[in-house]
Design an enzyme around this catalytic site. Structure first.
Site, PDB file in Angstrom:
ATOM      1  CG  ASN A  13       6.751   2.314   7.947  1.00 22.58           C
ATOM      2  OD1 ASN A  13       6.822   3.422   8.488  1.00 22.58           O
ATOM      3  ND2 ASN A  13       7.801   1.517   7.777  1.00 22.58           N
ATOM      4  CD1 TRP A  14       1.731   6.534   6.361  1.00 19.37           C
ATOM      5  CD2 TRP A  14       1.431   8.386   7.583  1.00 19.37           C
ATOM      6  NE1 TRP A  14       0.372   6.744   6.467  1.00 19.37           N
ATOM      7  CE2 TRP A  14       0.165   7.883   7.216  1.00 19.37           C
ATOM      8  CE3 TRP A  14       1.493   9.541   8.358  1.00 19.37           C
ATOM      9  CZ2 TRP A  14      -1.027   8.496   7.597  1.00 19.37           C
ATOM     10  CZ3 TRP A  14       0.311  10.159   8.741  1.00 19.37           C
ATOM     11  CH2 TRP A  14      -0.937   9.642   8.356  1.00 19.37           C
ATOM     12  CE  LYS A  15       9.162   2.431   4.468  1.00 18.01           C
ATOM     13  NZ  LYS A  15       9.923   1.729   3.449  1.00 18.01           N
ATOM     14  CG  HIS A 106      11.313  -0.983   8.614  1.00 19.83           C
ATOM     15  ND1 HIS A 106      12.225  -0.642   7.639  1.00 19.83           N
ATOM     16  CD2 HIS A 106      10.118  -1.106   7.987  1.00 19.83           C
ATOM     17  CE1 HIS A 106      11.592  -0.557   6.476  1.00 19.83           C
ATOM     18  NE2 HIS A 106      10.317  -0.833   6.659  1.00 19.83           N
ATOM     19  CD  GLU A 108      13.098   1.967   5.198  1.00 22.40           C
ATOM     20  OE1 GLU A 108      12.457   2.670   5.991  1.00 22.40           O
ATOM     21  OE2 GLU A 108      12.651   1.597   4.089  1.00 22.40           O
ATOM     22  CD  GLU A 178       8.254  -4.252   5.717  1.00 23.38           C
ATOM     23  OE1 GLU A 178       7.285  -3.714   5.192  1.00 23.38           O
ATOM     24  OE2 GLU A 178       9.151  -3.627   6.301  1.00 23.38           O
ATOM     25  N   GLY A 184      10.357  -0.445  -1.550  1.00 23.01           N
ATOM     26  CA  GLY A 184      10.527   0.802  -2.294  1.00 23.01           C
ATOM     27  C   GLY A 184      11.104   0.627  -3.685  1.00 23.01           C
ATOM     28  CB  SER A 222       6.762  -2.991  -4.038  1.00 26.85           C
ATOM     29  OG  SER A 222       8.022  -2.334  -4.001  1.00 26.85           O
ATOM     30  N   GLY A 243       4.344   0.771   2.616  1.00 27.12           N
ATOM     31  CA  GLY A 243       5.116   2.009   2.659  1.00 27.12           C
ATOM     32  C   GLY A 243       4.517   3.031   1.713  1.00 27.12           C
ATOM     33  N   GLY A 244       5.148   3.194   0.547  1.00 25.04           N
ATOM     34  CA  GLY A 244       4.773   4.229  -0.420  1.00 25.04           C
ATOM     35  C   GLY A 244       3.279   4.342  -0.679  1.00 25.04           C
TER      36      GLY A 244
HETATM   37  P1  13P Z   1       7.140   0.085   0.226  1.00 25.99           P
HETATM   38  O1  13P Z   1       5.693  -0.345   0.302  1.00 25.99           O
HETATM   39  O2  13P Z   1       7.315   1.525  -0.107  1.00 25.99           O
HETATM   40  O3  13P Z   1       7.951  -0.849  -0.606  1.00 25.99           O
HETATM   41  O4  13P Z   1       7.714  -0.038   1.744  1.00 25.99           O
HETATM   42  C1  13P Z   1       7.511  -1.203   2.439  1.00 25.99           C
HETATM   43  C2  13P Z   1       7.931  -0.994   3.842  1.00 25.99           C
HETATM   44  O5  13P Z   1       9.109  -0.859   4.125  1.00 25.99           O
HETATM   45  C3  13P Z   1       6.888  -0.908   4.858  1.00 25.99           C
HETATM   46  O6  13P Z   1       7.432  -0.964   6.148  1.00 25.99           O
END
Ligand code: 13P
Length: 263
Positions: A13-15, A106, A108, A178, A184, A222, A243-244
């Site tokens: 997930n590149w956000k 998600h 967010e 999640e 993050g 993470s 994510g990251g």
């Molecule tokens: P991180 O891997 O950056 O913690 O993000 C997880 C995430 O929200 C994937 O959708």
């Protein structure tokens, strides 16, 4: 309750990242890694979720990769079809552009964009009706965990969607657990805690649908190459939503490799 082998999914997930040139570079590097040492499709499904503006370009770029890497939308409109909904992208428009997967729910989106359970249900209904596969995200906040409400919160989020998912559509759902406090932050749920929650989710899903026994349940929060092996070893963790670490081709590749190796 553990389950027979489920092919894992590793999805990046590149956000709201990165700029177009870096996205192209990232995909190029990933394709190169897969070409040098492939991860078999039957060992691990893979996908990336770029920004909406890059979906079709990234899909085209992935077209000649040595294996399938799916392109996933990060969101979908709660309105179906076409019409006067400024700024929106419907499930049908995604499907029309060859995008077959979408993230829904998600944390967010729930937190910053007021995606309530009712809105999420509209999104899920539209996505499934347009034959998209849905990666449905659930997870508790730190406060809910500390108050002993983690399980209740997550199971409620699973029950929320049961009203709109038709019996035969459960096969088109992947669940991603999640925990919000792990996103993050560099904090991961311990493999034991994550496995315990995944087992509960599977139990809950299995009460709703026979597909619950074989649905992939991904962990997110993470995930890195350093913790992927331990997470992948848990019987009910069938992949990762990253994510990251998915913004670095090598890290993402190593995470997929960790899950592929559990087969
Ligand atoms: P991180 O891997 O950056 O913690 O993000 C997880 C995430 O929200 C994937 O959708």
């Amino acid at each position: 309750m553990s389950v027979p082998a489920i092919t894992p999914w590793v999805v990046g997930n590149w956000k709201m990242n990165p700029m177009q040139a870096s996205a192209k570079q990232l995909v190029q590097e990933l394709k190169q890694l897969l070409q040098n040492q492939n991860i078999e499709e039957s060992d691990c499904h893979m996908g990336v979720a770029p920004i909406a503006l890059a979906l079709t370009d990234i899909r085209a770029q992935l077209h000649d990769s040595s294996r399938t890497v799916y392109t996933v939308a990060q969101d979908v409109s709660r309105f179906a079809g076409t019409g006067a909904y400024t700024g929106e992208i419907s499930a049908e428009l995604l499907q029309d552009s060859g995008i077959g997967f979408v993230l829904v729910g998600h944390s967010e989106r729930r937190e910053y964009f007021a995606d309530t359970p009712a809105i999420l249900n509209e999104k899920i209904k539209n996505a499934l009706n347009a034959n998209l596969k849905v990666i449905y995200c659930v997870g508790e906040s730190l406060e809910q965990r500390e108050n002993g409400q983690a399980e209740l919160t997550v199971l409620q989020q699973i029950c929320d969607i049961a009203a709109v998912v038709q019996a035969e559509q459960w096969n088109n759902i992947i669940v991603a657990y999640e925990p919000i406090w792990a996103i993050g932050t560099g904090k991961t749920a311990s493999p034991e805690d994550a496995q315990a929650m995944h087992a509960k989710i599977r139990e809950g899903l299995s009460q709703i649908t026979p597909a619950g026994k074989t649905m992939a349940i991904l962990y997110g929060g993470s995930v890195k190459p350093e913790n992927a092996v331990e997470l992948a070893a848990c019987p009910d963790i069938n992949g990762a939503l990253v994510g990251g670490a998915s913004l670095n081709a090598e890290s993402f590749y190593k995470i997929a490799q960790a899950f592929a190796n559990t087969k």
